[in-house]
Design a protein around this motif. Structure first.
Motif, PDB file in Angstrom:
ATOM      1  N   ASP A   2       0.825  -1.208   0.000  1.00  0.00           N
ATOM      2  CA  ASP A   2       0.000   0.000   0.000  1.00  0.00           C
ATOM      3  C   ASP A   2       0.859   1.258   0.000  1.00  0.00           C
ATOM      4  OD1 ASP A   2      -2.342  -1.390  -0.044  1.00  0.00           O
ATOM      5  OD2 ASP A   2      -2.611  -1.413   2.136  1.00  0.00           O
ATOM      6  N   LYS A   3       2.004   1.200   0.676  1.00  0.00           N
ATOM      7  CA  LYS A   3       2.891   2.364   0.691  1.00  0.00           C
ATOM      8  C   LYS A   3       3.464   2.630  -0.699  1.00  0.00           C
ATOM      9  CE  LYS A   3       4.285   2.306   5.497  1.00  0.00           C
ATOM     10  NZ  LYS A   3       5.385   2.324   6.433  1.00  0.00           N
ATOM     11  N   LEU A   4       3.763   1.569  -1.428  1.00  0.00           N
ATOM     12  CA  LEU A   4       4.295   1.717  -2.777  1.00  0.00           C
ATOM     13  C   LEU A   4       3.240   2.325  -3.719  1.00  0.00           C
ATOM     14  CD1 LEU A   4       6.657   1.221  -4.707  1.00  0.00           C
ATOM     15  CD2 LEU A   4       5.678  -1.038  -5.147  1.00  0.00           C
ATOM     16  N   GLY A   6       0.716   4.168  -2.806  1.00  0.00           N
ATOM     17  CA  GLY A   6       0.548   5.554  -2.370  1.00  0.00           C
ATOM     18  C   GLY A   6       1.664   6.446  -2.879  1.00  0.00           C
ATOM     19  N   LEU A   7       2.878   5.946  -2.860  1.00  0.00           N
ATOM     20  CA  LEU A   7       4.016   6.709  -3.363  1.00  0.00           C
ATOM     21  C   LEU A   7       3.895   6.948  -4.870  1.00  0.00           C
ATOM     22  CD1 LEU A   7       6.753   7.988  -2.727  1.00  0.00           C
ATOM     23  CD2 LEU A   7       7.795   5.766  -3.206  1.00  0.00           C
TER      24      LEU A   7
END
Length: 65
Positions: A2-4, A6-7
């Protein structure tokens, strides 16, 4: 993961923001540039603004008398 995602979305958003700002600066440069050139023509070369009349069919017809 999810962080990827989002980035990636954040980078795409920043890229779109930079593209929008660049397009706005280009539009303002084009708009004010044409206005400034038009005003310059009025002051420094007003005959050029009448040039289309001089090279038209009506402008080339002369009375032979």
């Amino acid at each position: 993961m999810d962080k990827l995602v989002g980035l990636v979305f954040l980078l795409c958003g920043l890229g779109l923001l930079c593209a929008a700002v660049a397009a706005e600066i280009a539009w303002l440069g084009f708009f004010f540039g044409t206005v400034i050139v038009g005003i310059g023509l009025l002051f420094f070369a007003p005959a050029l603004l009448l040039l289309p009349l001089a090279v038209s069919v009506e402008g080339t017809i002369t009375d032979p008398k």
